[in-house]
Design a protein around this motif. Structure first.
Motif, PDB file in Angstrom:
ATOM      1  N   GLU A 107      12.588   7.612  -2.504  1.00 37.71           N
ATOM      2  CA  GLU A 107      11.265   8.115  -2.128  1.00 37.71           C
ATOM      3  C   GLU A 107      10.156   7.284  -2.759  1.00 37.71           C
ATOM      4  O   GLU A 107       9.172   6.951  -2.113  1.00 37.71           O
ATOM      5  N   GLU A 108      10.366   6.927  -4.011  1.00 36.18           N
ATOM      6  CA  GLU A 108       9.356   6.107  -4.681  1.00 36.18           C
ATOM      7  C   GLU A 108       9.120   4.790  -3.928  1.00 36.18           C
ATOM      8  O   GLU A 108       7.986   4.356  -3.767  1.00 36.18           O
ATOM      9  N   PHE A 109      10.196   4.189  -3.445  1.00 43.69           N
ATOM     10  CA  PHE A 109      10.071   2.851  -2.845  1.00 43.69           C
ATOM     11  C   PHE A 109       9.853   2.868  -1.331  1.00 43.69           C
ATOM     12  O   PHE A 109       9.648   1.820  -0.732  1.00 43.69           O
ATOM     13  N   THR A 110       9.957   4.049  -0.707  1.00 45.84           N
ATOM     14  CA  THR A 110       9.795   4.056   0.765  1.00 45.84           C
ATOM     15  C   THR A 110       8.698   5.001   1.243  1.00 45.84           C
ATOM     16  O   THR A 110       8.498   5.136   2.433  1.00 45.84           O
ATOM     17  N   SER A 111       7.993   5.649   0.309  1.00 47.36           N
ATOM     18  CA  SER A 111       7.006   6.627   0.787  1.00 47.36           C
ATOM     19  C   SER A 111       5.720   5.946   1.264  1.00 47.36           C
ATOM     20  O   SER A 111       4.980   6.509   2.050  1.00 47.36           O
ATOM     21  N   ARG A 112       5.480   4.721   0.808  1.00 49.73           N
ATOM     22  CA  ARG A 112       4.293   4.022   1.294  1.00 49.73           C
ATOM     23  C   ARG A 112       4.627   3.265   2.576  1.00 49.73           C
ATOM     24  O   ARG A 112       5.768   2.858   2.781  1.00 49.73           O
ATOM     25  N   TYR A 113       3.619   3.079   3.390  1.00 45.62           N
ATOM     26  CA  TYR A 113       3.850   2.447   4.690  1.00 45.62           C
ATOM     27  C   TYR A 113       4.353   1.003   4.526  1.00 45.62           C
ATOM     28  O   TYR A 113       3.732   0.195   3.834  1.00 45.62           O
ATOM     29  N   ALA A 114       5.470   0.690   5.159  1.00 45.75           N
ATOM     30  CA  ALA A 114       5.988  -0.684   5.171  1.00 45.75           C
ATOM     31  C   ALA A 114       6.925  -0.812   6.356  1.00 45.75           C
ATOM     32  O   ALA A 114       7.993  -0.207   6.375  1.00 45.75           O
ATOM     33  N   ARG A 115       6.511  -1.539   7.368  1.00 48.92           N
ATOM     34  CA  ARG A 115       7.333  -1.666   8.572  1.00 48.92           C
ATOM     35  C   ARG A 115       7.255  -3.069   9.153  1.00 48.92           C
ATOM     36  O   ARG A 115       6.287  -3.784   8.929  1.00 48.92           O
ATOM     37  N   SER A 140      -0.598  -2.214   0.386  1.00 48.29           N
ATOM     38  CA  SER A 140      -0.497  -3.175  -0.727  1.00 48.29           C
ATOM     39  C   SER A 140       0.043  -2.532  -2.007  1.00 48.29           C
ATOM     40  O   SER A 140       0.578  -3.218  -2.874  1.00 48.29           O
ATOM     41  N   GLN A 141      -0.078  -1.203  -2.122  1.00 50.74           N
ATOM     42  CA  GLN A 141       0.436  -0.544  -3.338  1.00 50.74           C
ATOM     43  C   GLN A 141       1.934  -0.774  -3.525  1.00 50.74           C
ATOM     44  O   GLN A 141       2.440  -0.722  -4.640  1.00 50.74           O
ATOM     45  N   ILE A 142       2.612  -1.037  -2.422  1.00 50.12           N
ATOM     46  CA  ILE A 142       4.067  -1.164  -2.517  1.00 50.12           C
ATOM     47  C   ILE A 142       4.469  -2.391  -3.350  1.00 50.12           C
ATOM     48  O   ILE A 142       5.520  -2.400  -3.988  1.00 50.12           O
ATOM     49  N   THR A 143       3.601  -3.388  -3.384  1.00 53.33           N
ATOM     50  CA  THR A 143       3.966  -4.599  -4.120  1.00 53.33           C
ATOM     51  C   THR A 143       3.840  -4.398  -5.642  1.00 53.33           C
ATOM     52  O   THR A 143       4.249  -5.251  -6.423  1.00 53.33           O
ATOM     53  N   ASP A 144       3.267  -3.271  -6.058  1.00 55.68           N
ATOM     54  CA  ASP A 144       3.184  -2.990  -7.506  1.00 55.68           C
ATOM     55  C   ASP A 144       4.456  -2.342  -8.035  1.00 55.68           C
ATOM     56  O   ASP A 144       4.625  -2.207  -9.246  1.00 55.68           O
ATOM     57  N   LEU A 145       5.332  -1.917  -7.136  1.00 59.55           N
ATOM     58  CA  LEU A 145       6.527  -1.193  -7.589  1.00 59.55           C
ATOM     59  C   LEU A 145       7.553  -2.161  -8.169  1.00 59.55           C
ATOM     60  O   LEU A 145       7.827  -3.198  -7.589  1.00 59.55           O
ATOM     61  N   LYS A 146       8.097  -1.778  -9.319  1.00 58.37           N
ATOM     62  CA  LYS A 146       9.154  -2.594  -9.941  1.00 58.37           C
ATOM     63  C   LYS A 146      10.337  -1.695 -10.247  1.00 58.37           C
ATOM     64  O   LYS A 146      10.160  -0.587 -10.741  1.00 58.37           O
ATOM     65  N   ASN A 170      -3.242   2.801  10.252  1.00 56.39           N
ATOM     66  CA  ASN A 170      -4.688   2.954  10.079  1.00 56.39           C
ATOM     67  C   ASN A 170      -5.077   4.114   9.181  1.00 56.39           C
ATOM     68  O   ASN A 170      -6.232   4.233   8.787  1.00 56.39           O
ATOM     69  N   GLU A 171      -4.078   4.937   8.839  1.00 54.71           N
ATOM     70  CA  GLU A 171      -4.369   6.021   7.888  1.00 54.71           C
ATOM     71  C   GLU A 171      -4.457   5.498   6.449  1.00 54.71           C
ATOM     72  O   GLU A 171      -4.993   6.172   5.579  1.00 54.71           O
ATOM     73  N   ILE A 172      -3.918   4.297   6.199  1.00 50.26           N
ATOM     74  CA  ILE A 172      -4.018   3.715   4.858  1.00 50.26           C
ATOM     75  C   ILE A 172      -5.460   3.243   4.671  1.00 50.26           C
ATOM     76  O   ILE A 172      -6.040   2.692   5.599  1.00 50.26           O
ATOM     77  N   PRO A 173      -6.040   3.444   3.477  1.00 50.51           N
ATOM     78  CA  PRO A 173      -7.391   2.902   3.246  1.00 50.51           C
ATOM     79  C   PRO A 173      -7.430   1.409   3.593  1.00 50.51           C
ATOM     80  O   PRO A 173      -6.490   0.673   3.256  1.00 50.51           O
ATOM     81  N   GLU A 174      -8.480   1.003   4.239  1.00 51.67           N
ATOM     82  CA  GLU A 174      -8.539  -0.337   4.805  1.00 51.67           C
ATOM     83  C   GLU A 174      -8.242  -1.449   3.792  1.00 51.67           C
ATOM     84  O   GLU A 174      -7.534  -2.416   4.102  1.00 51.67           O
ATOM     85  N   GLU A 175      -8.760  -1.277   2.559  1.00 52.07           N
ATOM     86  CA  GLU A 175      -8.581  -2.358   1.583  1.00 52.07           C
ATOM     87  C   GLU A 175      -7.121  -2.516   1.150  1.00 52.07           C
ATOM     88  O   GLU A 175      -6.760  -3.507   0.529  1.00 52.07           O
ATOM     89  N   ARG A 176      -6.271  -1.542   1.490  1.00 54.98           N
ATOM     90  CA  ARG A 176      -4.856  -1.660   1.117  1.00 54.98           C
ATOM     91  C   ARG A 176      -3.966  -2.080   2.288  1.00 54.98           C
ATOM     92  O   ARG A 176      -2.770  -2.278   2.112  1.00 54.98           O
ATOM     93  N   ARG A 177      -4.547  -2.214   3.472  1.00 56.71           N
ATOM     94  CA  ARG A 177      -3.737  -2.592   4.637  1.00 56.71           C
ATOM     95  C   ARG A 177      -3.419  -4.085   4.598  1.00 56.71           C
ATOM     96  O   ARG A 177      -4.322  -4.901   4.445  1.00 56.71           O
TER      97      ARG A 177
END
Ligand code: ATP
Ligand code: MG
Length: 451
Positions: free
Chosen positions: A250-258, A225-231, A269-276
């Protein structure tokens, strides 16, 4: 534009064949008319939005040094025989024979044709790097055309092709495209998330798709979910700098998004559950690096600094311009109709005259119309002799972000009403102030003339 002289064939009834909001609203707002399965005419209002998107794409491409051109829709089959894709492409390719019996096809993409142009005219590394692009109609004989312009058979796409001497340079071109796409989609009022993707028939190792989150999207997506904060915002990037572009990538692709095609449950599953997050998304673009696949097959080589001939490294990059019209509506509408972001709205403001024929109201509307037009903005003045309710419903349906309502009662106090389509909030003000407000609102959304 005066509505009484425009061509805006809005529909009262909800068309039965439309399954999703954007398709329904585009039909109801008189933006498109189906000509055949997956083939549409763009009526004036839809055409205006399509052109707005096209302009944004051109501006952002040219900003980073890519060069516009235009290739034909029909292509000779022989070019595709050289790459081997004439047979590989399958049923999605529309094959045509001309009167001489020559095989043609309606282009689904243009790697072969651009490679042919390149090999005919470029022979030295000194002419690199080079990125050429065009915005042109494509045809793919989709098995299930649906959702209006979102999955058409004929659709409008920007496709660009980079030619570089080395893999490193080509990867920079890839990164530059990713950065430029982020800015492009944000200007359209969209958040499009780059996600690791599978390469499909274009082939290649590196590829990202850009997805807009929407319930009606055809892809299942998994992200942090952190990825949606990027502008991206209005940051200045040096597009020639390898480091600067890589840093943004790197800033926009380092977080999981597939998407489901590349999803990896263990990594997720390595992402903290509340952010999945699991959601659905609309693919609005894709970028590829595919190395020397086409240049080797088709003999697109340049002489390097050491005098040796080498195949060029290439990539291709697409933006679904016509699909974006639907995607923006999916991301921005309510039960009354479309809500256009300021950057793409077909008209900048609607003027609603509550009492057509009343000398004072008519004069005030004319003055507003002239004032807004003088700013270089494009108002739509509903000058029809219709009930106020009907006029409001039409404005809400077609989704102009700002409406100015003019009536005898307000004019007695020297005011008109400025209403935001998004929030529904209205404010009374003098007509000159309404014009001034529009100038401020649209200041950040003014593009440069493209050509
Ligand atoms: P999809 O997976 O949705 O079929 P694709 O991956 O085959 O698309 P690309 O070759 O990546 O498509 O084309 C670039 C862009 O063109 C896509 O990201 C999409 O926005 C748009 N596009 C592709 N096919 C269609 C279509 N049938 N109708 C409208 N737009 C399309
Ligand atoms: Mg794709």
């Amino acid at each position: 534009m005066r509505l009484s002289r425009y061509f805006l064939p809005v529909l009262k009834e909800t068309p039965a064949e439309a399954q999703i909001a954007s398709h329904r609203l585009m039909l109801r707002a008189g933006m498109i008319k189906q000509a055949g399965a997956g083939i549409y005419s763009w009526l004036p209002l839809g055409f205006k939005v399509l052109r707005k998107l096209e302009n944004i794409v051109h501006e952002e491409q040219m900003r980073v040094g890519h060069i516009p051109m235009l290739m034909p829709t029909l292509q000779p089959a022989d070019l595709w025989r050289e790459s081997g894709r004439y047979d590989d492409y399958g049923e999605e390719m529309l094959r045509i024979k001309d009167r001489q019996g020559r095989d043609l096809l309606y282009g689904p993409t243009n790697e072969e044709m651009i490679t042919d142009i390149f090999r005919a005219h470029v022979g030295s590394y000194k002419d690199l790097p080079l990125t050429l692009y065009h915005i042109q109609w494509k045809f793919r004989d989709e098995m299930r055309p649906r959702f209006g312009v979102m999955r058409g058979r004929e659709f409008y796409m920007k496709d660009g092709y980079n030619f570089d001497l080395t893999q490193e340079d080509a990867l920079h071109s890839y990164n530059r495209h990713l950065v430029s796409y982020l800015r492009t989609y944000e200007r359209m009022g969209l958040q499009a998330i780059p996600m690791r993707a599978d390469s499909g028939p274009i082939g290649g190792d590196d590829t990202h798709e850009f997805l807009v989150l929407a319930e009606t999207g055809e892809s299942e997506v998994f992200y942090d979910s952190q990825i949606t904060d990027l502008k991206f915002g209005d940051r200045e990037v040096n597009y020639d700098s390898h480091e600067a572009c890589r840093a943004v990538l790197e800033e926009f692709t380092s977080r999981y998004a597939r998407t489901d095609e590349t999803h990896d449950e263990a990594l997720f599953n390595e992402i903290p559950e509340e952010r999945r997050r699991t959601a659905r998304g609309i693919e609005v673009g894709q970028i590829f690096y595919f190395g020397t696949k086409y240049s080797e097959a088709m003999g697109a080589t340049v002489q390097g600094p050491d005098g040796k001939s080498v195949p060029v490294h290439m990539g291709s990059h697409g933006i679904g311009v016509s699909r974006l019209v639907g995607a923006i509506i999916e991301a921005s509408h309510d039960d009354k109709g479309i809500i256009w972001p300021e950057g793409v709205t077909p008209f900048h403001a609607g003027i609603v005259n509550l009492k057509q024929g009343d000398a004072e109201a008519d004069a005030a509307c004319e003055a507003l119309y002239a004032g807004i037009t003088a700013l270089g903005l494009d108002p739509l003045y509903d000058d029809r002799d219709e009930r106020a309710g009907g006029k409001f419903a039409t404005m809400d349906l077609i989704g102009l972000p700002w409406r100015i309502t003019v009536g005898p009662r307000g004019l007695k106090n020297g005011v008109v009403e400025l209403t935001s389509r998004r929030t529904g909030e209205s404010e009374e003000m003098a007509p000159e102030d309404a014009i001034r407000r529009l100038a401020e609102i649209y200041a950040p959304h003014r593009g440069a003339p493209v050509f």
